[in-house]
Design a protein around this motif. Sequence first.
Motif, mmCIF file in Angstrom:
data_model
loop_
_atom_site.group_PDB
_atom_site.id
_atom_site.type_symbol
_atom_site.label_atom_id
_atom_site.label_comp_id
_atom_site.label_asym_id
_atom_site.label_seq_id
_atom_site.Cartn_x
_atom_site.Cartn_y
_atom_site.Cartn_z
ATOM 1 N N GLN A 148 38.340 15.063 -4.682
ATOM 2 C CA GLN A 148 37.255 15.342 -5.255
ATOM 3 C C GLN A 148 36.830 14.530 -6.569
ATOM 4 O OE1 GLN A 148 36.467 18.213 -3.098
ATOM 5 N NE2 GLN A 148 34.248 17.877 -3.430
ATOM 6 N N ASN A 149 35.578 14.017 -6.590
ATOM 7 C CA ASN A 149 35.405 13.433 -7.639
ATOM 8 C C ASN A 149 33.998 13.969 -8.505
ATOM 9 O OD1 ASN A 149 34.235 11.422 -9.460
ATOM 10 N ND2 ASN A 149 35.667 9.682 -8.631
ATOM 11 N N GLN A 150 34.093 13.877 -9.809
ATOM 12 C CA GLN A 150 32.875 14.556 -10.292
ATOM 13 C C GLN A 150 31.647 13.796 -10.083
ATOM 14 O OE1 GLN A 150 32.396 17.823 -11.815
ATOM 15 N NE2 GLN A 150 34.289 18.105 -10.432
ATOM 16 N N SER A 151 31.779 12.521 -10.294
ATOM 17 C CA SER A 151 30.717 11.630 -10.194
ATOM 18 C C SER A 151 30.257 11.180 -8.767
ATOM 19 C CB SER A 151 30.869 10.316 -10.958
ATOM 20 O OG SER A 151 32.020 9.688 -10.732
ATOM 21 N N ALA A 152 30.725 12.058 -7.783
ATOM 22 C CA ALA A 152 30.549 11.562 -6.409
ATOM 23 C C ALA A 152 29.144 11.704 -6.077
ATOM 24 C CB ALA A 152 31.470 12.302 -5.393
ATOM 25 N N LEU A 153 28.870 10.892 -5.273
ATOM 26 C CA LEU A 153 27.012 10.890 -4.838
ATOM 27 C C LEU A 153 27.183 10.945 -3.091
ATOM 28 C CD1 LEU A 153 25.877 8.368 -7.549
ATOM 29 C CD2 LEU A 153 25.281 10.713 -7.435
ATOM 30 N N ALA A 154 26.021 11.249 -2.844
ATOM 31 C CA ALA A 154 25.897 11.142 -1.421
ATOM 32 C C ALA A 154 25.787 9.783 -1.263
ATOM 33 C CB ALA A 154 24.775 11.972 -0.924
ATOM 34 N N LEU A 155 26.057 9.196 0.149
ATOM 35 C CA LEU A 155 25.838 7.924 0.582
ATOM 36 C C LEU A 155 24.250 7.459 0.633
ATOM 37 C CD1 LEU A 155 27.056 5.371 1.650
ATOM 38 C CD2 LEU A 155 27.242 6.332 3.986
ATOM 39 N N THR A 156 23.647 8.436 0.852
ATOM 40 C CA THR A 156 22.191 8.362 0.922
ATOM 41 C C THR A 156 21.445 7.868 -0.306
ATOM 42 O OG1 THR A 156 21.932 10.800 0.792
ATOM 43 C CG2 THR A 156 21.416 9.856 2.951
ATOM 44 N N THR A 157 22.165 7.884 -1.387
ATOM 45 C CA THR A 157 21.580 7.792 -2.825
ATOM 46 C C THR A 157 21.786 6.213 -3.083
ATOM 47 O OG1 THR A 157 23.649 8.060 -3.839
ATOM 48 C CG2 THR A 157 22.085 9.742 -3.966
ATOM 49 N N LEU A 158 22.756 5.318 -2.248
ATOM 50 C CA LEU A 158 22.805 4.120 -2.502
ATOM 51 C C LEU A 158 21.560 3.201 -2.010
ATOM 52 C CD1 LEU A 158 25.519 3.066 -3.001
ATOM 53 C CD2 LEU A 158 26.051 2.413 -0.568
ATOM 54 N N LYS A 159 20.938 2.392 -2.959
ATOM 55 C CA LYS A 159 20.034 1.464 -2.747
ATOM 56 C C LYS A 159 20.452 0.281 -1.901
ATOM 57 C CE LYS A 159 17.415 2.954 -6.604
ATOM 58 N NZ LYS A 159 18.493 3.554 -7.419
ATOM 59 N N GLN A 160 19.330 -0.467 -1.180
ATOM 60 C CA GLN A 160 19.651 -1.677 -0.456
ATOM 61 C C GLN A 160 20.340 -2.659 -1.336
ATOM 62 O OE1 GLN A 160 16.491 -2.813 1.666
ATOM 63 N NE2 GLN A 160 17.344 -4.581 2.529
ATOM 64 N N GLY A 161 21.448 -3.258 -0.731
ATOM 65 C CA GLY A 161 22.331 -4.346 -1.187
ATOM 66 C C GLY A 161 23.321 -3.717 -2.271
ATOM 67 N N GLU A 162 23.211 -2.528 -2.395
ATOM 68 C CA GLU A 162 24.352 -1.709 -3.384
ATOM 69 C C GLU A 162 25.749 -1.423 -2.638
ATOM 70 O OE1 GLU A 162 22.604 0.634 -7.010
ATOM 71 O OE2 GLU A 162 22.617 1.665 -5.208
ATOM 72 N N GLN A 163 26.790 -1.644 -3.277
ATOM 73 C CA GLN A 163 28.218 -1.241 -2.670
ATOM 74 C C GLN A 163 28.729 -0.335 -3.470
ATOM 75 O OE1 GLN A 163 31.070 -4.540 -3.344
ATOM 76 N NE2 GLN A 163 30.387 -5.264 -1.170
ATOM 77 N N ALA A 164 29.619 0.566 -2.768
ATOM 78 C CA ALA A 164 30.249 1.839 -3.325
ATOM 79 C C ALA A 164 31.411 1.824 -2.649
ATOM 80 C CB ALA A 164 29.361 2.867 -3.302
ATOM 81 N N MET A 165 32.090 3.048 -3.111
ATOM 82 C CA MET A 165 33.609 3.002 -2.261
ATOM 83 C C MET A 165 33.428 4.534 -2.004
ATOM 84 S SD MET A 165 37.726 3.106 -3.686
ATOM 85 C CE MET A 165 37.660 4.862 -4.111
ATOM 86 N N ILE A 166 33.857 4.930 -0.527
ATOM 87 C CA ILE A 166 33.776 6.351 0.015
ATOM 88 C C ILE A 166 34.918 7.076 -0.763
ATOM 89 C CG2 ILE A 166 33.995 7.382 2.195
ATOM 90 C CD1 ILE A 166 32.836 4.967 3.729
ATOM 91 N N THR A 167 34.537 8.332 -1.095
ATOM 92 C CA THR A 167 35.590 9.109 -1.825
ATOM 93 C C THR A 167 35.889 10.116 -0.622
ATOM 94 O OG1 THR A 167 33.929 10.540 -2.876
ATOM 95 C CG2 THR A 167 34.984 8.529 -4.165
ATOM 96 N N GLN A 168 34.929 10.754 0.147
ATOM 97 C CA GLN A 168 35.305 11.678 1.001
ATOM 98 C C GLN A 168 34.288 11.800 2.197
ATOM 99 O OE1 GLN A 168 34.671 15.622 -0.756
ATOM 100 N NE2 GLN A 168 35.334 16.804 1.052
ATOM 101 N N VAL A 169 34.858 12.286 3.382
ATOM 102 C CA VAL A 169 33.832 12.480 4.535
ATOM 103 C C VAL A 169 34.010 13.878 4.928
ATOM 104 C CG1 VAL A 169 33.423 11.714 6.910
ATOM 105 C CG2 VAL A 169 34.566 9.968 5.261
ATOM 106 N N ARG A 170 32.666 14.521 4.812
ATOM 107 C CA ARG A 170 32.784 15.889 4.935
ATOM 108 C C ARG A 170 32.591 16.369 6.312
ATOM 109 N NH1 ARG A 170 29.497 18.161 -0.321
ATOM 110 N NH2 ARG A 170 27.758 16.739 0.761
ATOM 111 N N SER A 171 32.260 15.470 7.325
ATOM 112 C CA SER A 171 31.874 15.918 8.780
ATOM 113 C C SER A 171 33.230 16.128 9.450
ATOM 114 C CB SER A 171 31.293 14.522 9.246
ATOM 115 O OG SER A 171 30.473 14.050 8.362
ATOM 116 N N HIS A 172 33.291 17.093 10.257
ATOM 117 C CA HIS A 172 34.679 17.337 11.035
ATOM 118 C C HIS A 172 34.342 17.580 12.420
ATOM 119 C CE1 HIS A 172 36.762 18.174 7.180
ATOM 120 N NE2 HIS A 172 35.745 19.005 6.978
#
Lengths: 764, 79
Positions: free
Chosen positions: B2-26
């Motif tokens: 769990q990361n305090q600054s974790a954001l949802a993937l939907t907040t990413l803007k076009q062309g932006e890169q990020a690292m996945i910290t958690q996948v909550r779907s089961h």
Amino acid sequence: MNVAADMRDMKSRPTVPEAPSMENKSCRARIGGLAYSLRVAVAGNPNCGKTTIFNHLTGAHQHVGNYSGVTVEKKEGILRHEGREIIFLDLPGAYSLSSSSQEERIACDTLLAGNEQAVLYVADSGLLDRSLLLAVQIREMGRPMVLACNMIDELREQGHDIDFDRLSALLNVTALATVGVSGQGVGELLPALERTASAEVPPPLMVSYGPALDPSLAEMTDLVEKQHPQILRYYGDVSPRWMALMLLEGNETAWDAVHASGEAAEKAAWSVSAKAECLAKAQGETIEDIIAVQRFAFTRSVVRDCLCGAGEKKGRMSLSDRLDKALAHSFFGAAAMVAVLYAMFNLVIFVGAYPQEWLENAFAWLGGALRDALPEGFFTSLVTDGIIDGLGGVLSFVPLIIILFVLIAVLEDSGYMARMAYIADRLFHAFGLHGTSVMPYIIAGGIAGGCAIPGVMATRTMTSPLERLATMLTLPYMTCGAKLPVVLLLAGTFFPENAANVLFLVVVASWLMAFAMALLLRLTVLRGPSTPMVMEMPPYRWPSLRTILIHGWERTWMYLRKAVVVLLPVSILLWASMTFPSLPAETTLDFENRKGQLILKAEDKSAPQERRDALQKQIADLDNAREAAALRHSLAGRIAVWLETFTEPVGFNWRTDVALIGGIAAKEAIVATLGTAYSLGSDVEGDDAPLSALLKSDPTWSPAVALSLLVFVLLYSPCFVTLVVIRQESGSWKWVAFSIVFNTALAYAAAFAAYRCALSGGLS
Amino acid sequence: MQNQSALALTTLKQGEQAMITQVRSHGALGRRIRSMGLLPGMTVTMMGKAPMGDPLALRVANTTVALRKREAAEILIVK
């Protein structure tokens, strides 16, 4: 992971496969004594070129069917190689064996059953790390494998290569390089497969899942292997460790097997699984994540080990990405899609129109020749009007279907189909459909002029069952090519100033109706969660001609077989209902007498030419009047007259009713039957003027009636061939009955509303 | 993780890169998403959005994956 939910689930799905005879422990022995034949399962991700390789290996010797109970295509191909028969089973494309979709479930169940002596795994060399995920799972299960690293040319172009010896050693497989499109390396697969199948089964692959899971996995393996070995009795030589892993992952198939092995086994497995889940949770992880992350780490380390070369050139994604900047753009992408669909539609309709016309003419000629050659009577009428016309109706669609399926195969194989689904998804999802519904809708007549038959067949590309059914049941509302003559006749007759607008409105109305009904179905009979879209958009590629042609051919053949078998009896039935009972003898005699007198007068050479022409016309009129009288006297005519009471509220007379009955056989028959009923002869195609004039002067017709009929024709029961294809694709007569009853009831209600509105709006 | 600054993937803007910290779907969906390479520790790039902003096109593990916002919201990232 939710074991409790899985356990609830499995009680309702007893899908454990038939237990093979116990004495045949080895999967190698279980081939019914045919020691010389070899069975190979072909597995791989979607878009990895698996089908291309399969086609290269087996050519046209393929058998296409469905897996029992589902609509997933099952393809088998036979190859004779040095006196041996090799049977290839093309498994559906899958990303994992976790059975999260129907395709993956089938792939998993087939591999578990172990009737194949070797697996031919096709991997995309450019995506080796992800491609190997599934290969690793199959090797963990314990199946011997030949690994075809496909599209190696793309990888080599980028300056990379694969160390095949190293890869073979790491996974304990035979790894080879192939290029599916050109066939390069495909020939070497056969000896490799034979060697793999005749050699000792290699030990299953061991992947470490780290300190968080390995202890639990060992415990579960022990349980499966030693304490409750009956769990494995259904499956041919499956590695106990693999079974344990599937149980920890919460795989439904595996839990089914445990459930079938008795309460003690179920309890023990459940307790190990619950403990493992607690252990994972303590580390802030889930078992699913641990398995997925560790397995991916494993394949990436394998790829790091095996990939050589500097890789100076840009990746293959760069060109694809540049194309996607336009084709998957949030605005231009949609425009491009409309343009592509429009071009495709034109190609199908205009190019397909020529062979369609030739076939129609050929059948018309054949019918005419037989009519001349055979003595007049019911037998001749049966052969020409019943059988030849019915066959002609089916066969004349074949060119359209071939072209259409070839184009669909191009779209699929080039990677554009996935973009279309991506672009259309938001709109279709809003109505309970799926992005992949766009193609079937368009084919069925989303742009006026399509055909519901290939439309229903195109739903095969959809993988979500509820959305697929909703698409299949609503696409017959589209303005197919056969409805167009009716629209043009009515619009031209009653709304001559606005004919083009009427056509446009009809198309818009058909879309609105289809969307509204799809939503209604998804909220009622097809209620259920929408299938999430987790779809790969593969890089754009040139499709292989061979694959496309084989694809087009096999689907066309499937259509032909079913359509002819069902449509032939139906068209005979329809012919009989429009022919029998025939006119009573005295009426026939009366017609004959009058015709005889007219012929005598017409043959009188002394009469002036105009008089003789007028007489000829009277003879033709008399023939047409007789045809109309015969139609009214027939069973269909009587039903239509009886129906008149019910269709009076929507403004239809018996002539319209009998035309609509004919339209159930094929919508093309509507205008022709209307012509017959109005004593114009059935040959009104190409020249609507007399029928149009008659309708205009008929006091029972009005613009309001025309509007009502337009609405009715748009919505009522799909034609017979469409119904046959719905049966074939939905796997149930229930949906056929639904389509007939529901659509006709809906058409009646909508026509009634339209008629009343038009009447009160002064359109009488 | 769990990361305090974790954001949802939907907040990413076009062309932006990020690292996945958690996948909550089961369940089945979770396994499906993971099998496409959408996993904790993976780098993900937002390639673009379909008309009307949904679904999203994501680049992960050298492939492009289309995912609806609803599912993407269950994937957490750090930029």
